[in-house]
Motif scaffolding. Sequence first.
Motif, PDB file in Angstrom:
ATOM      1  N   PHE A  28       5.425  -9.417   7.078  1.00 51.24           N
ATOM      2  CA  PHE A  28       5.232  -8.812   5.997  1.00 51.24           C
ATOM      3  C   PHE A  28       4.428  -7.557   5.856  1.00 51.24           C
ATOM      4  N   ASP A  29       3.609  -7.417   6.742  1.00 47.89           N
ATOM      5  CA  ASP A  29       2.929  -6.233   7.090  1.00 47.89           C
ATOM      6  C   ASP A  29       3.983  -5.147   7.444  1.00 47.89           C
ATOM      7  N   LYS A  30       4.806  -5.417   8.437  1.00 48.34           N
ATOM      8  CA  LYS A  30       5.920  -4.346   8.808  1.00 48.34           C
ATOM      9  C   LYS A  30       6.648  -3.932   7.386  1.00 48.34           C
ATOM     10  N   VAL A  31       7.126  -4.832   6.633  1.00 53.83           N
ATOM     11  CA  VAL A  31       7.864  -4.495   5.462  1.00 53.83           C
ATOM     12  C   VAL A  31       6.898  -3.332   4.594  1.00 53.83           C
ATOM     13  N   LEU A  32       5.699  -3.805   4.352  1.00 55.04           N
ATOM     14  CA  LEU A  32       4.840  -3.012   3.513  1.00 55.04           C
ATOM     15  C   LEU A  32       4.583  -1.711   4.113  1.00 55.04           C
ATOM     16  N   SER A  33       4.442  -1.696   5.556  1.00 53.67           N
ATOM     17  CA  SER A  33       4.348  -0.015   5.995  1.00 53.67           C
ATOM     18  C   SER A  33       5.417   0.643   5.760  1.00 53.67           C
ATOM     19  N   HIS A  34       6.608   0.196   5.388  1.00 50.75           N
ATOM     20  CA  HIS A  34       7.730   1.138   4.985  1.00 50.75           C
ATOM     21  C   HIS A  34       7.940   1.108   3.502  1.00 50.75           C
ATOM     22  N   GLU A  35       7.428  -0.053   2.881  1.00 59.52           N
ATOM     23  CA  GLU A  35       7.665   0.016   1.423  1.00 59.52           C
ATOM     24  C   GLU A  35       6.231  -0.657   0.781  1.00 59.52           C
ATOM     25  N   PRO A  36       5.120   0.238   0.752  1.00 59.71           N
ATOM     26  CA  PRO A  36       3.850  -0.557   0.361  1.00 59.71           C
ATOM     27  C   PRO A  36       3.823  -1.060  -1.123  1.00 59.71           C
ATOM     28  N   GLU A  37       4.743  -0.632  -2.000  1.00 58.40           N
ATOM     29  CA  GLU A  37       4.787  -1.282  -3.343  1.00 58.40           C
ATOM     30  C   GLU A  37       5.824  -2.299  -3.639  1.00 58.40           C
ATOM     31  N   HIS A  38       6.350  -3.005  -2.506  1.00 57.41           N
ATOM     32  CA  HIS A  38       7.435  -3.964  -2.707  1.00 57.41           C
ATOM     33  C   HIS A  38       6.472  -5.359  -3.330  1.00 57.41           C
ATOM     34  N   ILE A  39       6.950  -5.700  -4.526  1.00 51.42           N
ATOM     35  CA  ILE A  39       6.396  -6.908  -5.186  1.00 51.42           C
ATOM     36  C   ILE A  39       6.637  -8.033  -4.555  1.00 51.42           C
ATOM     37  N   ASP A  40       7.664  -8.393  -4.120  1.00 47.97           N
ATOM     38  CA  ASP A  40       8.013  -9.796  -3.552  1.00 47.97           C
ATOM     39  C   ASP A  40       7.197  -9.915  -2.189  1.00 47.97           C
ATOM     40  N   THR A  41       7.279  -8.774  -1.256  1.00 49.65           N
ATOM     41  CA  THR A  41       6.329  -8.823  -0.304  1.00 49.65           C
ATOM     42  C   THR A  41       4.966  -9.095  -0.280  1.00 49.65           C
ATOM     43  N   LEU A  42       4.373  -8.207  -1.264  1.00 48.56           N
ATOM     44  CA  LEU A  42       2.871  -8.484  -1.544  1.00 48.56           C
ATOM     45  C   LEU A  42       2.661  -9.808  -1.935  1.00 48.56           C
ATOM     46  N   TYR A  43       3.529 -10.267  -2.985  1.00 44.44           N
ATOM     47  CA  TYR A  43       3.106 -11.638  -3.327  1.00 44.44           C
ATOM     48  C   TYR A  43       3.333 -12.883  -2.486  1.00 44.44           C
ATOM     49  N   ASN A  44       4.202 -12.664  -1.555  1.00 42.87           N
ATOM     50  CA  ASN A  44       4.443 -13.704  -0.420  1.00 42.87           C
ATOM     51  C   ASN A  44       3.575 -13.785   0.611  1.00 42.87           C
ATOM     52  N   ARG A  45       2.810 -12.398   0.901  1.00 42.02           N
ATOM     53  CA  ARG A  45       1.720 -12.301   1.880  1.00 42.02           C
ATOM     54  C   ARG A  45       0.460 -12.731   1.118  1.00 42.02           C
ATOM     55  N   ALA A  46       0.190 -12.559  -0.161  1.00 43.27           N
ATOM     56  CA  ALA A  46      -1.031 -12.934  -0.753  1.00 43.27           C
ATOM     57  C   ALA A  46      -0.839 -14.480  -0.653  1.00 43.27           C
ATOM     58  N   LYS A  47       0.402 -15.075  -0.894  1.00 42.64           N
ATOM     59  CA  LYS A  47       0.601 -16.503  -0.809  1.00 42.64           C
ATOM     60  C   LYS A  47       0.118 -17.117   0.597  1.00 42.64           C
ATOM     61  N   ALA A  48       0.786 -16.590   1.672  1.00 40.61           N
ATOM     62  CA  ALA A  48       0.497 -17.019   2.910  1.00 40.61           C
ATOM     63  C   ALA A  48      -0.912 -16.800   3.272  1.00 40.61           C
ATOM     64  N   ARG A  49      -1.803 -15.741   2.772  1.00 33.85           N
ATOM     65  CA  ARG A  49      -3.073 -15.355   3.150  1.00 33.85           C
ATOM     66  C   ARG A  49      -3.901 -16.629   2.646  1.00 33.85           C
ATOM     67  N   PHE A  50      -3.478 -16.924   1.272  1.00 34.22           N
ATOM     68  CA  PHE A  50      -4.121 -17.826   0.506  1.00 34.22           C
ATOM     69  C   PHE A  50      -4.091 -19.365   1.276  1.00 34.22           C
ATOM     70  N   LYS A  51      -2.738 -19.680   1.881  1.00 33.87           N
ATOM     71  CA  LYS A  51      -2.678 -20.782   2.646  1.00 33.87           C
ATOM     72  C   LYS A  51      -3.376 -20.936   3.611  1.00 33.87           C
ATOM     73  N   LEU A  52      -3.702 -19.667   4.350  1.00 31.60           N
ATOM     74  CA  LEU A  52      -4.695 -19.860   5.699  1.00 31.60           C
ATOM     75  C   LEU A  52      -6.108 -19.584   5.386  1.00 31.60           C
ATOM     76  N   LYS A  53      -6.404 -19.799   3.842  1.00 33.08           N
ATOM     77  CA  LYS A  53      -7.693 -19.570   3.413  1.00 33.08           C
ATOM     78  C   LYS A  53      -8.450 -18.341   3.720  1.00 33.08           C
ATOM     79  N   GLN A  54      -7.633 -17.244   3.803  1.00 31.06           N
ATOM     80  CA  GLN A  54      -7.679 -15.920   3.987  1.00 31.06           C
ATOM     81  C   GLN A  54      -8.120 -15.495   2.643  1.00 31.06           C
ATOM     82  N   LEU A  55      -9.189 -16.054   1.904  1.00 31.29           N
ATOM     83  CA  LEU A  55      -9.233 -15.628   0.407  1.00 31.29           C
ATOM     84  C   LEU A  55      -9.281 -14.058   0.266  1.00 31.29           C
ATOM     85  N   GLU A  56     -10.413 -13.429   0.827  1.00 35.27           N
ATOM     86  CA  GLU A  56     -10.464 -12.137   0.482  1.00 35.27           C
ATOM     87  C   GLU A  56      -9.336 -11.229   0.790  1.00 35.27           C
ATOM     88  N   ALA A  57      -8.709 -11.502   1.775  1.00 31.85           N
ATOM     89  CA  ALA A  57      -7.433 -10.781   1.928  1.00 31.85           C
ATOM     90  C   ALA A  57      -6.412 -11.088   0.829  1.00 31.85           C
TER      91      ALA A  57
END
Length: 237
Positions: A28-57
């Motif tokens: 997802f980081d790679k996608v956002l490096s090309h398209e930093p405002e891609h909603i689906d990618t930001l949303y899924n990265r937020a979910k993935a970080r949450f699942k890993l308890k990376q709450l601040e991220a």
Amino acid sequence: MNRIVQAYFKEGIEYCRKEAFEKAIPLFDKVLSHEPEHIDTLYNRAKARFKLKQLEASISDFDQLIELQPRHALFYSERGVAHYLAGNMTSALSDLDKTVELEPQKPFRYSSRAFIKERAGDLKGAIADYEKAISLDPEDAISLNNKGLIEEKMGHLEKSKKSFAGADALDPAHKATDQPKKEDISNDPIRYKPKPPVEGNKVNVKSYLNTLTALITSKEEQKMFIDFLKNFGRTQK
């Protein structure tokens, strides 16, 4: 999104579906490096970080999502849960206030906020929110029951009995056959509501969310509230 970037996104989604979140995030980081405002990618990265308890991220990703789509109630709701688990009670309540502002006719917005208000010590505010949820959905047995729990905690025993009776009448399948003794209250499926389980000084995310989503009576509303934990890759509108 070009084909290479799209391939990164799809691979990240597949890792999420396999619950390999630590492998999904770099993609997802790679996608956002090309398209930093891609909603689906930001949303899924937020979910993935949450699942890993990376709450601040995760919160940081939701910050960006809200900046891009400031009237999306789901983003505020999910960020509010992350804030709560990170110990940011004021921020959590602020986000849930916003969900009520954006979707004032949805009863579960009030009952969800009531749950957090109770844990913040605002018992009167929690009761007011449960009452609003009940006014919008008079068959909301869970809100009636939880209102009764708070009334009981505040010493308003007659009011709590009335709330419990109303909840039992709406949902007789969950009515206890015998009134439990005080020391056996944890065996009562209606009147016992566990505190969020703690691991050291941290809240157990899965157990807490199971408790939080128990406030929501509708399967459709439950899906909306915890969508980001289950439906990786779903396109956001």
